[in-house]
Design a protein around this motif. Structure first.
Motif, PDB file in Angstrom:
ATOM      1  N   VAL A 253     127.327   1.937  -9.960  1.00  0.00           N
ATOM      2  CA  VAL A 253     127.311   0.529  -9.546  1.00  0.00           C
ATOM      3  C   VAL A 253     127.937  -0.414 -10.564  1.00  0.00           C
ATOM      4  CG1 VAL A 253     125.406   0.679  -7.901  1.00  0.00           C
ATOM      5  CG2 VAL A 253     124.902   0.270 -10.323  1.00  0.00           C
ATOM      6  N   LYS A 254     127.838  -0.098 -11.818  1.00  0.00           N
ATOM      7  CA  LYS A 254     128.444  -0.995 -12.820  1.00  0.00           C
ATOM      8  C   LYS A 254     129.710  -0.402 -13.441  1.00  0.00           C
ATOM      9  CE  LYS A 254     124.990  -4.300 -14.077  1.00  0.00           C
ATOM     10  NZ  LYS A 254     124.331  -5.048 -15.138  1.00  0.00           N
ATOM     11  N   HIS A 255     130.249   0.619 -12.785  1.00  0.00           N
ATOM     12  CA  HIS A 255     131.472   1.272 -13.304  1.00  0.00           C
ATOM     13  C   HIS A 255     131.310   1.679 -14.764  1.00  0.00           C
ATOM     14  CE1 HIS A 255     134.489   0.130  -9.972  1.00  0.00           C
ATOM     15  NE2 HIS A 255     133.260   0.214  -9.509  1.00  0.00           N
ATOM     16  N   ARG A 256     130.109   2.167 -15.074  1.00  0.00           N
ATOM     17  CA  ARG A 256     129.847   2.641 -16.440  1.00  0.00           C
ATOM     18  C   ARG A 256     130.338   4.082 -16.564  1.00  0.00           C
ATOM     19  NH1 ARG A 256     123.768   0.779 -15.354  1.00  0.00           N
ATOM     20  NH2 ARG A 256     123.701  -1.212 -16.447  1.00  0.00           N
ATOM     21  N   SER A 257     130.483   4.545 -17.778  1.00  0.00           N
ATOM     22  CA  SER A 257     130.728   5.974 -17.962  1.00  0.00           C
ATOM     23  C   SER A 257     129.882   6.515 -19.095  1.00  0.00           C
ATOM     24  CB  SER A 257     132.212   6.274 -18.183  1.00  0.00           C
ATOM     25  OG  SER A 257     132.759   5.397 -19.115  1.00  0.00           O
TER      26      SER A 257
END
Ligand SMILES: NC(=O)c1ccc[n+]([C@@H]2O[C@H](COP(=O)([O-])OP(=O)(O)OC[C@H]3O[C@@H](n4cnc5c(N)ncnc54)[C@H](OP(=O)(O)O)[C@@H]3O)[C@@H](O)[C@H]2O)c1
Length: 331
Positions: A253-257
């Protein structure tokens, strides 16, 4: 030679001071007279038989050291006998002599003592690889460092500052937070007495951080992941608190990696970038950007105590073991 010897997998308390044969350098290796080494948390993991590599018994732990080159293996051209060096070791630093790969042995920087050299290679090189190549930290971004008063954590704080980041150091006691601030962190938060995520979000006006350097994992990971903002990168660097599970939905959802970083394996695949990392570290050291924190200096006979300081969370920065302190003074 005198060494702290591991004869069976077990607690670090089972290590014994004794005599071992001097190791022989193979092709592309060098033999070092060790002046100083430093304790790494991974030494305790190795002695327990739970590390990625398992040396044959008997062996001495110790993943790095600083000293003098005393013998060259076949094919070594980048070093000569008498060179003052620091080295990353497969193991063996807690001994009077150790074998190192020539490619993982570097001349001490100008004005660098053996003790500082012994505290530098693993922490600074690993943290640099993690932040620069895996976390892709950029100037102007915000970096959260967990275990910030540890050996790797302190290095990550200093490197983060040299890369132009705003640095939040997180640790478990007021004493450790003070040390982190003294070594350049812009903010310090206590994850033992307060909620990590709430404190980080308050410091970042609810936006979260761009990169989290995480040598701890375990229960702290959940809160650290929630502290990451849009496009944030979580660097899995070590697991002193346990190996966490990554919930993929909270990355999406937050384009985290979530990325891993291991010096040991990185050097197998990108030795070119490792050379660049060391060159960037040398340049920053030359400008006075780094001041390795050494909270304790102990003789080889007290090597177990040195490791215990790490496993009991009592160290701030690095614990150096002086193997041949007279050479430090004479050089
Ligand atoms: N990926 C790599 O390339 C690389 C390279 C070097 C080391 N490592 C790994 O990074 C981790 C840290 O190594 P290090 O040598 O920097 O260790 P260290 O100097 O002992 O620092 C670890 C820090 O973690 C915190 N911590 C939280 N929970 C802990 C626990 N249960 N036991 C001990 N410490 C705890 C401590 O700070 P607080 O008390 O403030 O919480 C401590 O300062 C290890 O897992 C090591 O294997 C990875």
């Amino acid at each position: 030679m005198r060494a702290l010897i591991c004869r069976n997998w077990g607690d670090i308390g089972t290590l014994e001071l004794g005599e071992m044969p001097v190791p022989e350098p193979g092709p592309d290796q060098v033999l070092l007279d060790i002046v100083a080494t430093s304790a790494n948390y991974a030494d305790a993991i190795m002695v327990a038989g739970k590390y990625q590599t398992k040396p044959e018994f008997p062996f001495a732990p110790g993943l790095e050291g600083a000293g003098l080159v005393v013998k060259l293996g076949k094919g070594v051209e980048n070093l000569k006998i008498g060179d003052r060096v620091m080295a990353k070791l497969a193991h063996g630093g807690f001994a009077e002599q150790a074998v190192a790969e020539a490619s993982e042995t570097w001349s001490l920087f100008d004005r660098m003592s053996f003790a500082d050299g012994a505290a530098f290679a693993v922490a600074y090189l690993s943290a640099h690889v993690a932040l620069r190549w895996q976390g892709r930290l950029e100037a102007g971004e915000t970096l959260l460092v967990l275990g910030a008063a540890g050996g790797s954590g302190m290095a990550a704080v200093e490197i983060g500052k040299t890369m132009g980041a705003r640095v939040i150091g997180a640790a478990s006691s007021e004493k450790k937070l003070q040390a982190v601030l003294q070594h350049g962190a812009d903010h310090a938060v206590n994850y033992s007495s307060g909620n990590l995520k709430d404190q980080v979000l308050e410091l970042t006006r609810g936006e979260g951080v761009d990169v989290c350097f995480d040598p701890v994992g375990g229960d702290l990971f959940d809160s650290a992941l929630s502290s990451l903002g849009w496009g944030g990168r979580h660097i899995h660097y070590g697991f002193v608190g346990g190996v966490p599970r990554v919930p993929a939905n909270r990355l999406l959802v937050k384009h985290r990696s979530a990325v891993g970083s291991s010096l040991r394996y990185f050097q197998n695949f990108r030795p070119d970038l490792l050379v660049q990392s060391m060159a960037e570290l040398a340049a920053a050291y030359d400008k006075g950007a780094f001041n390795p924190v050494i909270s304790h200096r102990l003789p080889l006979e007290r090597g177990v105590e040195a490791l215990r300081l790490l496993t009991e969370r009592k160290a701030v920065g690095k614990v150096v073991v002086e193997v041949a302190p007279k050479k430090e003074i004479n050089q």
